[in-house]
Scaffold this motif. Sequence first.
Motif, short mmCIF file in Angstrom:
data_model
loop_
_atom_site.label_atom_id
_atom_site.label_comp_id
_atom_site.label_asym_id
_atom_site.label_seq_id
_atom_site.Cartn_x
_atom_site.Cartn_y
_atom_site.Cartn_z
N SER A 80 -23.15 -19.79 13.58
CA SER A 80 -22.06 -20.77 13.53
C SER A 80 -20.69 -20.11 13.56
N ARG A 81 -19.67 -20.95 13.66
CA ARG A 81 -18.30 -20.46 13.61
C ARG A 81 -17.93 -20.16 12.16
N LEU A 82 -16.96 -19.28 11.98
CA LEU A 82 -16.51 -18.88 10.65
C LEU A 82 -15.31 -19.73 10.23
N ASN A 83 -15.39 -20.30 9.04
CA ASN A 83 -14.29 -21.10 8.52
C ASN A 83 -13.13 -20.20 8.09
N ILE A 84 -11.93 -20.61 8.43
CA ILE A 84 -10.70 -19.98 7.94
C ILE A 84 -10.09 -20.98 6.99
N ARG A 85 -9.88 -20.56 5.74
CA ARG A 85 -9.47 -21.49 4.69
C ARG A 85 -8.04 -21.23 4.21
N LYS A 86 -7.42 -22.26 3.70
CA LYS A 86 -6.04 -22.21 3.21
C LYS A 86 -5.88 -21.17 2.09
N THR A 90 -14.24 -21.32 -1.37
CA THR A 90 -14.90 -22.36 -0.57
C THR A 90 -14.40 -23.75 -0.93
N ASP A 91 -13.67 -23.86 -2.03
CA ASP A 91 -13.11 -25.15 -2.42
C ASP A 91 -11.77 -25.42 -1.73
N GLN A 92 -11.30 -24.47 -0.94
CA GLN A 92 -10.03 -24.61 -0.23
C GLN A 92 -10.24 -25.29 1.12
N PRO A 93 -9.25 -26.05 1.59
CA PRO A 93 -9.39 -26.74 2.88
C PRO A 93 -9.53 -25.76 4.05
N ILE A 94 -10.28 -26.17 5.04
CA ILE A 94 -10.45 -25.38 6.26
C ILE A 94 -9.24 -25.62 7.15
N VAL A 95 -8.58 -24.52 7.57
CA VAL A 95 -7.40 -24.65 8.43
C VAL A 95 -7.68 -24.17 9.86
N GLY A 96 -8.86 -23.60 10.07
CA GLY A 96 -9.22 -23.12 11.40
C GLY A 96 -10.65 -22.60 11.41
N GLY A 125 -5.24 -17.56 7.33
CA GLY A 125 -6.02 -18.05 6.20
C GLY A 125 -7.02 -17.02 5.74
N TYR A 126 -7.88 -17.45 4.85
CA TYR A 126 -8.84 -16.56 4.21
C TYR A 126 -10.24 -16.82 4.73
N CYS A 127 -10.99 -15.71 4.94
CA CYS A 127 -12.38 -15.79 5.39
C CYS A 127 -13.26 -15.01 4.44
N TYR A 128 -14.51 -15.43 4.37
CA TYR A 128 -15.49 -14.72 3.56
C TYR A 128 -15.80 -13.40 4.26
N SER A 129 -15.58 -12.28 3.56
CA SER A 129 -15.61 -10.95 4.17
C SER A 129 -16.97 -10.53 4.71
N GLN A 130 -18.06 -11.08 4.19
CA GLN A 130 -19.38 -10.64 4.66
C GLN A 130 -19.60 -10.99 6.13
N TYR A 131 -18.76 -11.90 6.67
CA TYR A 131 -18.89 -12.30 8.07
C TYR A 131 -17.87 -11.62 8.98
N LEU A 132 -17.25 -10.55 8.48
CA LEU A 132 -16.27 -9.80 9.27
C LEU A 132 -16.63 -8.32 9.26
N GLU A 133 -16.41 -7.67 10.40
CA GLU A 133 -16.63 -6.22 10.45
C GLU A 133 -15.47 -5.58 11.21
N PRO A 134 -15.04 -4.41 10.76
CA PRO A 134 -13.93 -3.72 11.44
C PRO A 134 -14.30 -3.38 12.89
#
Length: 136
Positions: A80-86, A90-96, A125-134
């Motif tokens: 799936s796509r990764l949520n970008i949050r305000k 996870t309680d923050q609104p998705i902005v992208g 915005g903020y993303c959960y880091s486990q779904y990002l890699e340098p």
Amino acid sequence: MALTDKYKELVDLARLNNLSVSESGDVLRVEGVVSSASVKDKLWEIYKRIDPLFKSNDLVLNIKTAVSDGGKVRVVTQESRLNIRKGPGTDQPIVGKAEKGEIITLISKTNDQWWLVRDVDGEEGYCYSQYLEPVQ
């Protein structure tokens, strides 16, 4: 109690960083551009300390960082796509959203779980880091 009193510590930091602070009705708005991600993260830390579950719905933080280009990271979700949050949670609104495999800009590693990013459309915005890699 006025919202500027309730959020005094946050308002003081916002004004110190030349952010716009306005109160209208039952909502306090803090908006503008800060010089670093650490200032943005500090504002969120203060907010979380005052309203741990972000349930009051009486504060809007619309803050961007002046960072124009940091390191790059790739979205490594399974399907799936990764949520970008305000905000960082996870309680923050998705902005992208960022597509699997998409390369986006890392602004800062807020903590071990949440990283502040900017997508290709400039949404921050903020993303959960486990779904990002340098990206090397």
